[in-house]
Design an enzyme around this catalytic site. Sequence first.
Site, PDB file in Angstrom:
ATOM      1  N   ASP A  43       0.849  -1.196   0.000  1.00 47.68           N
ATOM      2  CA  ASP A  43       0.000   0.000   0.000  1.00 47.68           C
ATOM      3  C   ASP A  43       0.885   1.247   0.000  1.00 47.68           C
ATOM      4  O   ASP A  43       1.681   1.445   0.920  1.00 47.68           O
ATOM      5  CB  ASP A  43      -0.896   0.012   1.241  1.00 47.68           C
ATOM      6  CG  ASP A  43      -1.829   1.202   1.203  1.00 47.68           C
ATOM      7  OD1 ASP A  43      -2.837   1.117   0.458  1.00 47.68           O
ATOM      8  OD2 ASP A  43      -1.550   2.223   1.863  1.00 47.68           O
ATOM      9  N   TYR A  48       3.321   9.929   0.804  1.00 50.93           N
ATOM     10  CA  TYR A  48       4.248   9.278   1.729  1.00 50.93           C
ATOM     11  C   TYR A  48       5.706   9.600   1.368  1.00 50.93           C
ATOM     12  O   TYR A  48       6.626   9.294   2.135  1.00 50.93           O
ATOM     13  CB  TYR A  48       4.044   7.758   1.771  1.00 50.93           C
ATOM     14  CG  TYR A  48       2.670   7.295   2.174  1.00 50.93           C
ATOM     15  CD1 TYR A  48       1.767   8.155   2.810  1.00 50.93           C
ATOM     16  CD2 TYR A  48       2.249   5.986   1.922  1.00 50.93           C
ATOM     17  CE1 TYR A  48       0.494   7.713   3.158  1.00 50.93           C
ATOM     18  CE2 TYR A  48       0.986   5.549   2.283  1.00 50.93           C
ATOM     19  CZ  TYR A  48       0.104   6.422   2.886  1.00 50.93           C
ATOM     20  OH  TYR A  48      -1.142   5.977   3.227  1.00 50.93           O
ATOM     21  N   LYS A  77      -2.291   6.454  -4.082  1.00 49.04           N
ATOM     22  CA  LYS A  77      -3.364   7.421  -3.778  1.00 49.04           C
ATOM     23  C   LYS A  77      -3.053   8.799  -4.346  1.00 49.04           C
ATOM     24  O   LYS A  77      -1.903   9.241  -4.320  1.00 49.04           O
ATOM     25  CB  LYS A  77      -3.560   7.519  -2.256  1.00 49.04           C
ATOM     26  CG  LYS A  77      -3.660   6.154  -1.596  1.00 49.04           C
ATOM     27  CD  LYS A  77      -3.963   6.205  -0.119  1.00 49.04           C
ATOM     28  CE  LYS A  77      -3.747   4.826   0.495  1.00 49.04           C
ATOM     29  NZ  LYS A  77      -2.364   4.540   0.896  1.00 49.04           N
ATOM     30  N   HIS A 110      -7.270  10.164  -1.912  1.00 44.43           N
ATOM     31  CA  HIS A 110      -6.735   9.988  -0.551  1.00 44.43           C
ATOM     32  C   HIS A 110      -7.642  10.576   0.528  1.00 44.43           C
ATOM     33  O   HIS A 110      -7.780   9.986   1.614  1.00 44.43           O
ATOM     34  CB  HIS A 110      -5.328  10.604  -0.485  1.00 44.43           C
ATOM     35  CG  HIS A 110      -4.438   9.983   0.529  1.00 44.43           C
ATOM     36  ND1 HIS A 110      -3.086   9.844   0.360  1.00 44.43           N
ATOM     37  CD2 HIS A 110      -4.699   9.445   1.746  1.00 44.43           C
ATOM     38  CE1 HIS A 110      -2.561   9.247   1.419  1.00 44.43           C
ATOM     39  NE2 HIS A 110      -3.513   9.004   2.277  1.00 44.43           N
TER      40      HIS A 110
END
Length: 317
Positions: A43, A48, A77, A110
Amino acid sequence: MTTLKLRNGDEMPTLGLGTWKSRPGEVHGAVKEAIKVGYRHIDCAAVYANEVEVGNALAECFAKGLVKREDMWITSKLWNDCHASDDVLPALKKTLVDLQLDYLDLYLIHWPVVLKKGVMFPRSAADLVPLDDLPTSVTWARMEEAVDGGLCKHIGVSNFSVPKLRALVESARIKPAVIQNEVHPYLQTADMLDYCEQNGVLLTAYSPLGSGDRPSRMKAADEPVLFEDPAIVGIADRLGVSPAQVLIRWAIQRGTVVIPKSVNPGRIKQNFDAASLTLSDDDMATIAALDRHRRYIGGTFWCPDGSPYTMANLWDE
Ligand code: A2P
């Protein structure tokens, strides 16, 4: 590795490796270790800030023949500053370049929150755009085009309430296949799981272990710690497993997909092994009774003074 069926009959691995908070120097080794152990689901997300490292690890694993691309499930996302019509597909293509992939298995919106282009996190209300000015339907039309164009196999959302998910399910040409929300014994969201089961959406549980490694600005002083919950510890001790394993198995046994994050080889393996445990009906009932509707990731960071977003309109509660 067990799987759950998506609305079109494809299968999604029930256990994935989370990569939120995994630092670039650590995530490369974590992804490789996970694949060696048997994980087939990673994921990811653009925000990130580690997709390049994840991509390098995936490329190495494919090159070494450890796993084939078609046997992996990769999620990413769309960040909140790329909801505009012209920004969705370029954002997805950037993620594909970073991950060194031709397609994603799943691409998610997201948050149901819009930021001005180039803003990662809002410093003030001026950085936020009301959802009424750039509705999810506009963004979703581009997500559907991404499926049409073969850039991703499935699309979905994250951090949506039941009313927001329902509105999308009822209006979309390509319906959301997955919703990824915070879910754990302190935030069980049975209403969301019911809605998903009745409407062909899979629910992925993020922060299944309580995300204790969140930045301090995202933490409250009085937070309950899932790992220390006496009921969870009691079940773990009786079964001779760790509290984390109980939390992961609970999520799977409840019919959700689950994505615990770890960058530690021993814990990556331990978390994988949790999938093959069994909790008794009594254990499941004990954990069901722990619900307290407690979010760790409340979303207050979207709600600075004067923001169009409030905790009430974010979660519709
Ligand atoms: P680490 O990455 O050092 O293993 P969440 O998945 O809810 O975001 O939680 C992630 C946090 O839980 C990280 O701090 C991670 O640390 C820790 N963690 C992951 N797996 C385990 C485990 N099996 N036992 C204890 N802590 C774990």
